[in-house]
Motif scaffolding. Structure first.
Motif, PDB file in Angstrom:
ATOM      1  N   TYR A   1       9.987 -14.595  38.011  1.00 38.65           N
ATOM      2  CA  TYR A   1       9.065 -14.420  36.887  1.00 38.65           C
ATOM      3  C   TYR A   1       9.518 -15.272  35.702  1.00 38.65           C
ATOM      4  O   TYR A   1       8.722 -16.000  35.104  1.00 38.65           O
ATOM      5  CB  TYR A   1       8.975 -12.948  36.489  1.00 38.65           C
ATOM      6  N   GLY A   2      10.799 -15.174  35.364  1.00 36.44           N
ATOM      7  CA  GLY A   2      11.339 -15.963  34.252  1.00 36.44           C
ATOM      8  C   GLY A   2      11.206 -17.456  34.490  1.00 36.44           C
ATOM      9  O   GLY A   2      10.822 -18.210  33.591  1.00 36.44           O
ATOM     10  N   ASP A   3      11.513 -17.880  35.699  1.00 39.99           N
ATOM     11  CA  ASP A   3      11.395 -19.302  36.039  1.00 39.99           C
ATOM     12  C   ASP A   3       9.958 -19.791  35.875  1.00 39.99           C
ATOM     13  O   ASP A   3       9.721 -20.903  35.416  1.00 39.99           O
ATOM     14  CB  ASP A   3      11.863 -19.561  37.472  1.00 39.99           C
ATOM     15  N   ASN A   4       9.005 -18.954  36.248  1.00 39.18           N
ATOM     16  CA  ASN A   4       7.593 -19.334  36.147  1.00 39.18           C
ATOM     17  C   ASN A   4       7.097 -19.370  34.706  1.00 39.18           C
ATOM     18  O   ASN A   4       6.078 -20.004  34.427  1.00 39.18           O
ATOM     19  CB  ASN A   4       6.718 -18.389  36.961  1.00 39.18           C
ATOM     20  N   LYS A   5       7.789 -18.708  33.804  1.00 33.62           N
ATOM     21  CA  LYS A   5       7.360 -18.637  32.408  1.00 33.62           C
ATOM     22  C   LYS A   5       8.128 -19.588  31.490  1.00 33.62           C
ATOM     23  O   LYS A   5       7.830 -19.671  30.306  1.00 33.62           O
ATOM     24  CB  LYS A   5       7.503 -17.206  31.872  1.00 33.62           C
TER      25      LYS A   5
ATOM     26  N   ASP B   1       8.087 -22.689  30.948  1.00 33.73           N
ATOM     27  CA  ASP B   1       7.306 -23.721  30.272  1.00 33.73           C
ATOM     28  C   ASP B   1       6.403 -23.172  29.172  1.00 33.73           C
ATOM     29  O   ASP B   1       5.987 -23.920  28.294  1.00 33.73           O
ATOM     30  CB  ASP B   1       6.443 -24.487  31.276  1.00 33.73           C
ATOM     31  N   ILE B   2       6.086 -21.881  29.230  1.00 32.41           N
ATOM     32  CA  ILE B   2       5.124 -21.338  28.272  1.00 32.41           C
ATOM     33  C   ILE B   2       5.702 -20.263  27.354  1.00 32.41           C
ATOM     34  O   ILE B   2       5.011 -19.821  26.447  1.00 32.41           O
ATOM     35  CB  ILE B   2       3.874 -20.788  29.001  1.00 32.41           C
ATOM     36  N   ARG B   3       6.928 -19.884  27.579  1.00 30.15           N
ATOM     37  CA  ARG B   3       7.578 -18.879  26.724  1.00 30.15           C
ATOM     38  C   ARG B   3       8.907 -19.434  26.218  1.00 30.15           C
ATOM     39  O   ARG B   3       9.597 -20.169  26.913  1.00 30.15           O
ATOM     40  CB  ARG B   3       7.839 -17.579  27.491  1.00 30.15           C
TER      41      ARG B   3
ATOM     42  N   THR C   1      11.858 -15.177  23.754  1.00 28.73           N
ATOM     43  CA  THR C   1      10.872 -14.265  24.320  1.00 28.73           C
ATOM     44  C   THR C   1      11.290 -13.828  25.722  1.00 28.73           C
ATOM     45  O   THR C   1      11.264 -12.636  26.045  1.00 28.73           O
ATOM     46  CB  THR C   1       9.486 -14.934  24.368  1.00 28.73           C
ATOM     47  N   LEU C   2      11.691 -14.784  26.537  1.00 23.89           N
ATOM     48  CA  LEU C   2      12.111 -14.453  27.907  1.00 23.89           C
ATOM     49  C   LEU C   2      13.341 -13.560  27.916  1.00 23.89           C
ATOM     50  O   LEU C   2      13.436 -12.648  28.738  1.00 23.89           O
ATOM     51  CB  LEU C   2      12.370 -15.728  28.705  1.00 23.89           C
TER      52      LEU C   2
ATOM     53  N   TYR D   1      12.148 -10.105  27.292  1.00 23.99           N
ATOM     54  CA  TYR D   1      11.501  -9.576  28.497  1.00 23.99           C
ATOM     55  C   TYR D   1      12.548  -9.095  29.503  1.00 23.99           C
ATOM     56  O   TYR D   1      12.448  -7.998  30.044  1.00 23.99           O
ATOM     57  CB  TYR D   1      10.649 -10.643  29.181  1.00 23.99           C
TER      58      TYR D   1
END
Length: 98
Positions: free
Chosen positions: A28-32, A34-36, A40-41, A44
């Motif tokens: 999940y973190g890897d997928n985010k 670029d956008i977070r 923020t991560l 999370y």
């Protein structure tokens, strides 16, 4: 993406923390990324850590550490159990980012 000193520090903390997370949270973190922001991560992942530790403490997950909690435990989580976590967090003044 780490463009400030604080983001760099948070990125380092995030990298350390995900070493102890289940694969699905790491993905999940890897997928985010670029956008977070790293900040923020990090928040999370800290929230996920609290939630998974709570599941172990409540006997919802029978693993000894959060890294070993299978995705199936989350898939079978009852709504009342999720609400119980939120109430516990509110009553014990646990600060969550959500």
């Amino acid at each position: 993406m780490a463009n400030t000193r604080q983001h760099q520090v948070h990125e380092q903390k995030l990298e350390q923390l995900v070493q102890f997370m289940p694969f699905y949270i790491v993905e999940y973190g890897d997928n985010k990324l670029d956008i977070r922001s790293p900040s923020t991560l990090l928040n999370y992942v800290l929230d996920y850590k609290l939630f998974l530790e709570w599941q172990i403490a409540e006997g919802i997950a029978d693993q000894e550490n959060i890294m070993n909690i299978p995705l199936l435990v989350l898939e079978k989580l009852k709504l009342i159990e999720a609400h119980s976590f939120i109430m516990t967090a509110n009553l014990t003044s646990i600060k969550m980012s959500c």
